[in-house]
Design an enzyme around this catalytic site. Structure first.
Site, PDB file in Angstrom:
ATOM      1  N   GLU A   1     -14.018  12.435   0.138  1.00  0.00           N
ATOM      2  CA  GLU A   1     -14.540  13.563   0.907  1.00  0.00           C
ATOM      3  C   GLU A   1     -14.716  14.827   0.067  1.00  0.00           C
ATOM      4  O   GLU A   1     -15.393  15.773   0.492  1.00  0.00           O
ATOM      5  CB  GLU A   1     -13.599  13.875   2.078  1.00  0.00           C
ATOM      6  CG  GLU A   1     -13.509  12.790   3.138  1.00  0.00           C
ATOM      7  CD  GLU A   1     -14.764  12.667   3.969  1.00  0.00           C
ATOM      8  OE1 GLU A   1     -15.612  13.585   3.925  1.00  0.00           O
ATOM      9  OE2 GLU A   1     -14.906  11.648   4.673  1.00  0.00           O
TER      10      GLU A   1
ATOM     11  N   GLU B   1      -0.608  -5.494  -5.732  1.00  0.00           N
ATOM     12  CA  GLU B   1       0.360  -4.388  -5.694  1.00  0.00           C
ATOM     13  C   GLU B   1       1.560  -4.632  -6.601  1.00  0.00           C
ATOM     14  O   GLU B   1       2.311  -3.711  -6.913  1.00  0.00           O
ATOM     15  CB  GLU B   1       0.831  -4.146  -4.261  1.00  0.00           C
ATOM     16  CG  GLU B   1       1.723  -5.195  -3.671  1.00  0.00           C
ATOM     17  CD  GLU B   1       2.205  -4.824  -2.286  1.00  0.00           C
ATOM     18  OE1 GLU B   1       3.417  -5.032  -2.042  1.00  0.00           O
ATOM     19  OE2 GLU B   1       1.426  -4.327  -1.463  1.00  0.00           O
TER      20      GLU B   1
END
Length: 304
Positions: A78, A109
């Protein structure tokens, strides 16, 4: 680990009426937002520390796995349209790579070697700001990425939802947001994910404020890339300068829809000089306008 605990309150959740279940999950979301409050001072310290390196051209680097990684990418993505943050100062280090944004890559992960390789490939340095997120605070990939980045002198943030987490120990700025047990045990896209997103909203927006990309509560450094944003830019320039929107639009066209430069053009500066003045004041429109006002007063006094 609290985020993995089964809450006695919700053991029969699947038998509850739908409205009761939805209300319980809603209450969990509210508690997640409230859990951020104790971390506000830590977030503010991280903002002030981060701003120094970013002014020198440092990058914002988001690192995470699974839900936390996707929350991180959402925040960073954003920044270019909202604050015209340069793409070359934005790095996403998602465990499992870009494909993990759309498809689960749970094994990634645990890959500490991949984290080490990504830190090296990105050339993380002292001016960079590395934000690592992990609800557990123990995700090997994220812990290793932040640990190595800290060792290389970067400003590092570790955002975790469990106390005494390894991620908090390896970050320069540990940010603990204790959201506790989830309504669905281990479903950290719920309370933990919401709290992480709130913390990132606060951090990244406050950083942009410190970097002069906000003026009088307005996004004066945005990319005005469509008709809606052109109208918003016109309204901002008119509000800042007191001119009408037609004059604001004319000034904006002269500076390729740069709100800060347009505000100075309306005040009588040519576009190039306006850009120089803003750069001289670290991108701050407030300081540039103050300097212009001071110069006008001095000129008036000399003329008098």
């Amino acid at each position: 680990m609290p985020t993995e605990d089964v809450s006695a309150r919700f053991v029969d959740l699947d038998e509850w009426p739908t409205l009761d279940a939805v209300e319980a999950m809603y209450e969990g979301q509210l508690s997640a937002v409230a859990a951020v409050r104790p971390a506000l001072a830590s977030i503010a310290r991280a903002v002030d520390d981060a701003a120094h390196g970013l002014r020198r051209g440092g990058r914002l680097v988001y690192a995470g796995a699974g839900t936390s990684g996707r929350v991180a990418v959402q925040d960073g993505a954003e920044l270019p349209p909202t604050f015209d943050w340069p793409l070359d100062q934005l790095v996403f280090a998602m465990a499992g790579g870009p494909k993990a944004l759309m498809r689960s890559a749970e094994g990634a992960e645990d890959d500490e070697a991949d984290a080490a390789a990504k830190v090296e490939a990105a050339g993380i340095g002292a001016d960079d700001v590395v934000i690592g997120l992990a609800a557990s605070g123990a995700t090997p990939y994220t812990v290793e990425f932040v640990r190595r980045s800290t060792a290389r002198g970067a400003v590092t943030l570790g955002v975790a939802n469990n106390p005494a987490a390894p991620l908090l120990a390896v970050a320069r700025h540990p940010i603990l947001i204790e959201t506790g047990a989830e309504v669905l045990a281990g479903s950290t896209r719920m309370k933990a994910g919401t709290a992480q997103k709130v913390a990132l909203n606060l951090f990244s927006t406050a950083v942009m404020i410190r970097l002069g990309r906000v003026y009088r509560g307005m996004m004066v450094h945005m990319q005005a890339s469509n008709a809606k944003l052109h109208r918003r830019a016109e309204s901002m320039v008119a509000l800042i300068t007191g001119c009408d929107e037609a004059a604001a639009a004319e000034a904006l066209r002269q500076v390729d829809w740069d709100v800060k430069r347009a505000a100075l053009v309306v005040n009588g500066m040519d576009p190039d000089t306006a850009g120089v003045l803003i750069d001289r004041h670290g991108g701050s429109l407030r300081r540039a306008l103050a300097a212009l006002e001071g110069a006008d007063r001095a000129s008036g006094a000399a003329g008098g």
